[in-house]
Design a protein around this motif. Structure first.
Motif, PDB file in Angstrom:
ATOM      1  N   PHE A 169       0.401  -6.269  -3.009  1.00 50.96           N
ATOM      2  CA  PHE A 169      -1.124  -6.209  -3.314  1.00 50.96           C
ATOM      3  C   PHE A 169      -2.055  -7.500  -2.792  1.00 50.96           C
ATOM      4  CE2 PHE A 169       1.316  -4.521  -6.964  1.00 50.96           C
ATOM      5  CZ  PHE A 169       0.769  -3.519  -7.220  1.00 50.96           C
ATOM      6  N   THR A 170      -2.860  -7.003  -1.809  1.00 46.38           N
ATOM      7  CA  THR A 170      -3.931  -7.990  -1.362  1.00 46.38           C
ATOM      8  C   THR A 170      -5.082  -7.962  -1.851  1.00 46.38           C
ATOM      9  OG1 THR A 170      -4.400  -6.438   0.302  1.00 46.38           O
ATOM     10  CG2 THR A 170      -2.458  -8.143   0.720  1.00 46.38           C
ATOM     11  N   MET A 171      -5.838  -9.118  -2.101  1.00 50.60           N
ATOM     12  CA  MET A 171      -7.455  -9.012  -2.657  1.00 50.60           C
ATOM     13  C   MET A 171      -8.016  -9.111  -1.698  1.00 50.60           C
ATOM     14  SD  MET A 171      -6.950 -11.649  -5.815  1.00 50.60           S
ATOM     15  CE  MET A 171      -6.910 -10.641  -7.374  1.00 50.60           C
ATOM     16  N   TYR A 172      -7.812  -8.281  -0.684  1.00 56.99           N
ATOM     17  CA  TYR A 172      -8.725  -8.262   0.910  1.00 56.99           C
ATOM     18  C   TYR A 172      -8.038  -6.974   1.317  1.00 56.99           C
ATOM     19  CZ  TYR A 172      -4.541 -10.505   2.536  1.00 56.99           C
ATOM     20  OH  TYR A 172      -3.377 -10.823   2.814  1.00 56.99           O
ATOM     21  N   GLU A 173      -8.969  -6.474   2.412  1.00 58.94           N
ATOM     22  CA  GLU A 173      -8.773  -5.286   3.015  1.00 58.94           C
ATOM     23  C   GLU A 173      -7.722  -5.716   4.413  1.00 58.94           C
ATOM     24  OE1 GLU A 173      -8.898  -2.067   2.633  1.00 58.94           O
ATOM     25  OE2 GLU A 173     -10.404  -2.243   0.563  1.00 58.94           O
ATOM     26  N   ARG A 174      -6.782  -5.186   4.715  1.00 59.34           N
ATOM     27  CA  ARG A 174      -6.095  -5.287   5.932  1.00 59.34           C
ATOM     28  C   ARG A 174      -6.134  -4.181   6.861  1.00 59.34           C
ATOM     29  NH1 ARG A 174      -0.992  -5.542   7.048  1.00 59.34           N
ATOM     30  NH2 ARG A 174      -0.498  -7.740   7.229  1.00 59.34           N
ATOM     31  N   ASP A 175      -6.912  -5.007   8.123  1.00 58.20           N
ATOM     32  CA  ASP A 175      -7.368  -4.025   9.233  1.00 58.20           C
ATOM     33  C   ASP A 175      -6.137  -4.053  10.370  1.00 58.20           C
ATOM     34  OD1 ASP A 175      -7.898  -6.293  10.336  1.00 58.20           O
ATOM     35  OD2 ASP A 175     -10.000  -6.128   9.996  1.00 58.20           O
ATOM     36  N   ALA A 176      -6.435  -3.538  11.241  1.00 55.49           N
ATOM     37  CA  ALA A 176      -5.499  -3.440  12.538  1.00 55.49           C
ATOM     38  C   ALA A 176      -5.311  -4.983  13.011  1.00 55.49           C
ATOM     39  CB  ALA A 176      -6.161  -2.583  13.493  1.00 55.49           C
ATOM     40  N   SER A 177      -6.094  -5.916  12.782  1.00 57.61           N
ATOM     41  CA  SER A 177      -5.788  -7.279  13.501  1.00 57.61           C
ATOM     42  C   SER A 177      -4.919  -7.974  12.779  1.00 57.61           C
ATOM     43  CB  SER A 177      -7.238  -7.887  13.297  1.00 57.61           C
ATOM     44  OG  SER A 177      -7.488  -8.415  11.866  1.00 57.61           O
ATOM     45  N   TYR A 178      -4.446  -7.535  11.445  1.00 60.43           N
ATOM     46  CA  TYR A 178      -3.303  -8.209  10.821  1.00 60.43           C
ATOM     47  C   TYR A 178      -1.860  -7.699  11.450  1.00 60.43           C
ATOM     48  CZ  TYR A 178      -6.271  -9.721   7.098  1.00 60.43           C
ATOM     49  OH  TYR A 178      -7.510 -10.425   6.460  1.00 60.43           O
ATOM     50  N   GLU A 179      -1.132  -8.402  11.146  1.00 60.33           N
ATOM     51  CA  GLU A 179       0.588  -8.148  11.693  1.00 60.33           C
ATOM     52  C   GLU A 179       1.031  -7.067  10.836  1.00 60.33           C
ATOM     53  OE1 GLU A 179       3.412 -11.549  12.106  1.00 60.33           O
ATOM     54  OE2 GLU A 179       4.861 -10.046  11.693  1.00 60.33           O
ATOM     55  N   PRO A 180       1.387  -6.052  11.331  1.00 57.41           N
ATOM     56  CA  PRO A 180       1.897  -4.968  10.696  1.00 57.41           C
ATOM     57  C   PRO A 180       2.986  -5.455   9.727  1.00 57.41           C
ATOM     58  CG  PRO A 180       1.938  -4.429  12.940  1.00 57.41           C
ATOM     59  CD  PRO A 180       1.827  -5.761  12.889  1.00 57.41           C
ATOM     60  N   LEU A 181       3.052  -4.669   8.338  1.00 59.16           N
ATOM     61  CA  LEU A 181       3.691  -5.129   7.322  1.00 59.16           C
ATOM     62  C   LEU A 181       5.073  -4.321   7.912  1.00 59.16           C
ATOM     63  CD1 LEU A 181       1.617  -4.707   4.192  1.00 59.16           C
ATOM     64  CD2 LEU A 181       2.421  -6.720   5.297  1.00 59.16           C
ATOM     65  N   PRO A 182       6.391  -4.932   7.227  1.00 65.54           N
ATOM     66  CA  PRO A 182       7.505  -4.331   7.595  1.00 65.54           C
ATOM     67  C   PRO A 182       7.504  -2.906   6.956  1.00 65.54           C
ATOM     68  CG  PRO A 182       8.010  -6.333   6.527  1.00 65.54           C
ATOM     69  CD  PRO A 182       6.418  -6.082   6.633  1.00 65.54           C
ATOM     70  N   ALA A 183       8.375  -1.779   7.620  1.00 70.65           N
ATOM     71  CA  ALA A 183       8.512  -0.828   7.037  1.00 70.65           C
ATOM     72  C   ALA A 183       8.906  -0.631   5.726  1.00 70.65           C
ATOM     73  CB  ALA A 183       9.335   0.237   7.740  1.00 70.65           C
ATOM     74  N   LYS A 184       8.754   0.136   4.534  1.00 67.29           N
ATOM     75  CA  LYS A 184       9.009   0.130   3.176  1.00 67.29           C
ATOM     76  C   LYS A 184       8.368  -0.765   2.309  1.00 67.29           C
ATOM     77  CE  LYS A 184      13.361   2.408   4.056  1.00 67.29           C
ATOM     78  NZ  LYS A 184      14.689   2.392   3.993  1.00 67.29           N
ATOM     79  N   VAL A 185       7.280  -1.422   2.956  1.00 69.04           N
ATOM     80  CA  VAL A 185       6.522  -2.219   2.096  1.00 69.04           C
ATOM     81  C   VAL A 185       5.257  -1.481   1.744  1.00 69.04           C
ATOM     82  CG1 VAL A 185       4.927  -4.310   1.949  1.00 69.04           C
ATOM     83  CG2 VAL A 185       7.317  -4.543   3.085  1.00 69.04           C
ATOM     84  N   THR A 186       4.954  -1.230   0.526  1.00 64.17           N
ATOM     85  CA  THR A 186       3.741  -0.393   0.217  1.00 64.17           C
ATOM     86  C   THR A 186       2.745  -1.379  -0.010  1.00 64.17           C
ATOM     87  OG1 THR A 186       5.081   0.835  -1.156  1.00 64.17           O
ATOM     88  CG2 THR A 186       2.809   1.005  -1.651  1.00 64.17           C
ATOM     89  N   HIS A 187       1.588  -1.140   0.420  1.00 61.99           N
ATOM     90  CA  HIS A 187       0.458  -2.151   0.556  1.00 61.99           C
ATOM     91  C   HIS A 187      -0.509  -1.525  -0.153  1.00 61.99           C
ATOM     92  CE1 HIS A 187      -3.568  -3.624   2.127  1.00 61.99           C
ATOM     93  NE2 HIS A 187      -3.142  -4.602   1.502  1.00 61.99           N
ATOM     94  N   ARG A 188      -1.149  -2.298  -1.292  1.00 61.87           N
ATOM     95  CA  ARG A 188      -2.334  -1.636  -1.950  1.00 61.87           C
ATOM     96  C   ARG A 188      -3.419  -3.044  -1.820  1.00 61.87           C
ATOM     97  NH1 ARG A 188      -0.490   2.345  -3.751  1.00 61.87           N
ATOM     98  NH2 ARG A 188       1.484   2.661  -5.005  1.00 61.87           N
ATOM     99  N   SER A 189      -4.501  -2.474  -1.797  1.00 65.65           N
ATOM    100  CA  SER A 189      -5.665  -3.518  -1.474  1.00 65.65           C
ATOM    101  C   SER A 189      -6.480  -3.708  -2.852  1.00 65.65           C
ATOM    102  CB  SER A 189      -6.681  -3.305  -0.393  1.00 65.65           C
ATOM    103  OG  SER A 189      -7.652  -3.979  -0.588  1.00 65.65           O
ATOM    104  N   ILE A 190      -6.436  -4.597  -3.577  1.00 60.27           N
ATOM    105  CA  ILE A 190      -7.404  -4.844  -4.693  1.00 60.27           C
ATOM    106  C   ILE A 190      -8.526  -5.619  -4.524  1.00 60.27           C
ATOM    107  CG2 ILE A 190      -5.143  -3.998  -6.179  1.00 60.27           C
ATOM    108  CD1 ILE A 190      -5.098  -6.889  -6.958  1.00 60.27           C
TER     109      ILE A 190
END
Lengths: 424, 235
Positions: free
Chosen positions: A103-124
């Motif tokens: 859960f991130t309190m910000y949006e993750r765009d393409a400039s961020y390092e990709p998260l490992p597979a099987k990690v579910t990302h939710r922006s709040i």
């Protein structure tokens, strides 16, 4: 006696009682008057009820149970700058077959390092709305770097079984805000000082002992990856000047003229704090206009740190990273930090971390600023990388492999929570 | 409704007071001595309860002081939202809430009840009508012992003044307490001698007991009597 006489006398009695209650406040100031406390209790309760209404209304509005609030391992990242702490842990968790929800309190765009597979990302949402969401999620374990659980707007969810906090920097409890770690179930500690600090605060406040894990600082692993050796020897040693910003920063206290005098003996890289550009634009412009120095405004300090032989600063965060990652010395202008209201009020004394690091993070009193070049020379001459690594191993748990260690500890906590749930 | 409440709550106490007042009658027929004994016996009977209440209020006082100190620290260093939440955390840490002052004031309620009901009982005590006590001709009337000036209220005020001198170290607060004692003198000056005799004895009992208690607990500055007993010591 008639009822009216009784009522009249009772009224006189009440008058006397109230007078007497006032008198008691004078009679024994230590004890005070019970009536006074009853009245003040009502007044303060009303004030607190009204004052807290706003927060309770916001909390109630967002007390909606969303389907996406259910997960097993929730990892909460308040700000992009803490991603570097979570990334090694996320990678290690996935390698262990655990699938966390990030859960991130910000949006993750393409400039961020990709998260490992099987990690579910939710922006709040950031701030109170995001916390209102987070305060109602359902998880076996929630991990965060945000202190003060159950103190401010970040409250415990009744549906989260275990809360753990992971540390994003080497620190000690004395410089954190009140109740920073008190209501976590476990703390993944960076080193022995904070572990001892937390135990002391638990004793002072009469709190039950929480689980303290010997973890370390996961983001140091990421910094180690970007570490480079110093390039071709220059004619002069390189001094990186990277102070903080604000009213107590080095530039605010001493101006920028010392840079020119420093440049006579050293090659100087100045890295003004990015916040200076916003909060102290005039001073920032003066720093940029300094002659005889290189100004570094790159997004990360990695390049400037790699090139520097010594760091001159006034804060702890970057000084520890420079010393422990690059194994090079630091000179700090020792402007006494006042622990006003912070946990240091309870701990008393001075920083243990400063004391333990003073051989390679050398404090120099502000009045010695005119002789700073001499102090830097002495520090460079007496520096021992071997001694630094020895102290580092004492102060920081699992240096260079804390992400993996943290993942193992979180996996254990998770397994325990699952087995407890199974038993129930 | 009020009658029912009086029957349930007040009348049983009136019976107890009557028993305590009349109990020594088989040996003592002097109404004044009976009043003095009534005061002493009532204080002795209430002593364990007052002691327990004092212990409890001492514990509450200690927590209150710690809370006050922590709240003051938070107020000194933080503002607005942060301050509000930190004060809430302080309350939580000490399992304290300002409203608990109300719940913790049950002992005060006991003291108020004793005060009112004794006042009620003595006000309606026909047994003192026309009864003399030493130089006091009629206990149901003000004493007028000093050529028309009432001695007992003055004596009561003198004991109040002594209590204040004994309890209060701060000179300015001592003067305030003395000023209040003077107010009580005015308020009770015209009361029946029986009532003033009871309160004077009550005050004297409290004063002596606290002097003894303080001597026994050398170094302690906390009086043994509960708050309201000290109120009466001022009256």
């Amino acid at each position: 006696m008639t009822r009216s006489t009784w009522t009249c006398r009772a009224a006189v009695g009440l008058g006397l009682l109230l007078h007497a209650a006032t008198a008691a406040a004078y009679i024994d100031p230590g004890t005070g008057s019970a009536l006074f406390y009853v009245v003040s209790g009502i007044v303060v309760s009303i004030y607190f009820g009204v004052r807290g209404l706003y927060y309770r209304v916001v909390e109630a509005i967002f007390r909606v149970r969303y389907k996406d609030q259910r997960c097993e391992l929730a990892i909460h990242c308040e700000d992009p700058r803490y991603e570097i702490t979570f990334l090694p842990v996320l990678k290690a968790l996935v390698e262990r077959g655990i699938e966390p929800t990030f859960f991130t309190m910000y949006e993750r765009d393409a400039s961020y390092e990709p998260l490992p597979a099987k990690v579910t990302h939710r922006s709040i949402a950031p701030g109170m709305v995001g916390y209102a969401y987070l305060n109602n999620i359902e998880a076996d374990l929630l991990v965060t770097t945000t202190p003060q659980l159950d103190v401010m707007t970040f409250r415990r969810s009744a549906r989260v079984k275990h809360y753990a906090i992971l540390q994003h920097a080497l620190g000690e409890s004395r410089y954190v805000r009140p109740y920073a770690y008190d209501y976590y179930d476990s703390v993944l500690c960076c080193g022995e000082i904070i572990k001892a600090n937390i135990r002391r605060i638990e004793a002072i406040r009469g709190l039950p002992q929480k689980a303290l894990y010997e973890t370390g600082i996961p983001h140091y692993e990421e910094l180690l990856k970007s570490r480079r050796e110093i390039g071709a020897a220059s004619s002069k040693p390189v001094v990186l000047v990277a102070p903080s910003w604000g009213p107590f920063s080095m530039f605010e206290s001493f101006g920028v003229d010392f840079l020119a005098s420093l440049a006579r003996d050293y090659q100087v890289i100045v890295r003004p704090h990015p916040q200076m550009k916003v909060s102290q634009p005039e001073l920032y412009a003066r720093v940029l206009a300094s002659s005889g120095v290189t100004v570094d405004t790159q997004r990360t300090p990695a390049d400037a740190m790699s090139r520097a032989h010594v760091l001159l600063s006034d804060i702890s965060g970057i000084t520890h990273e420079f010393a422990f990652i690059y194994e090079r010395p630091v000179v700090i202008i020792d402007q006494k930090r006042i622990a006003g209201g912070l946990e240091g009020d309870l701990l008393g004394g001075d920083s243990e971390l400063k004391e333990r690091c003073r051989e390679f993070i050398v404090p120099v009193p502000p009045e010695e600023m005119p002789n700073i070049a001499t102090h830097i020379g002495r520090t460079l001459a007496s520096h021992s990388a071997a001694r630094l690594t020895e102290v580092r191993s004492q102060l920081i748990y699992n240096f260079g492999r804390a992400g993996e260690v943290a993942a193992g500890q979180l996996a254990d906590i998770l397994a325990r929570q699952r087995s407890t749930a199974g038993a129930v | 409704m009020l009658d029912a409440l009086e029957h349930v709550f007040v009348d049983p106490l009136m019976l107890i007071y009557a028993f305590i007042y009349h109990f020594p009658e088989r040996w003592i027929l002097d109404a004044g001595v009976q009043l003095i004994l009534f005061s002493v016996m009532l204080n002795l009977l209430l002593m364990p309860l007052y002691r327990q209440m004092e212990q409890r209020s001492a514990a509450t006082r200690e927590i209150r002081q710690r809370v006050a100190s922590e709240v003051a620290r938070m107020k000194r260093h933080f503002r607005g939202r942060e301050r509000y939440f930190y004060i809430r955390a302080v309350y939580r840490n000490y399992k304290y809430h300002p409203i608990s002052e109300l719940l913790g004031s049950a002992d005060l309620l006991v003291q108020i009840v004793v005060f009112f009901t004794v006042f009620h009982y003595l006000s309606g005590l026909d047994a003192v009508a026309g009864q003399s006590f030493g130089p006091i001709a009629d206990l149901s009337r003000p004493d007028g012992l000093l050529g028309g000036v009432h001695l007992l209220p003055l004596l009561m005020t003198a004991i109040n003044a002594a209590s204040t001198y004994y309890y209060v170290d701060d000179p300015s607060k001592r003067w305030q307490a003395w000023a209040l004692a003077a107010v009580f003198l005015v308020l009770l000056y015209g009361s029946p001698a029986a009532l003033v005799l009871y309160w004077t004895t009550n005050n004297l009992f409290s004063l002596i007991r606290n002097i003894l208690a303080r001597r026994m607990r050398s170094g302690s500055s906390t009086p043994q009597f509960p708050t309201f007993a000290r109120f009466t010591a001022q009256r």
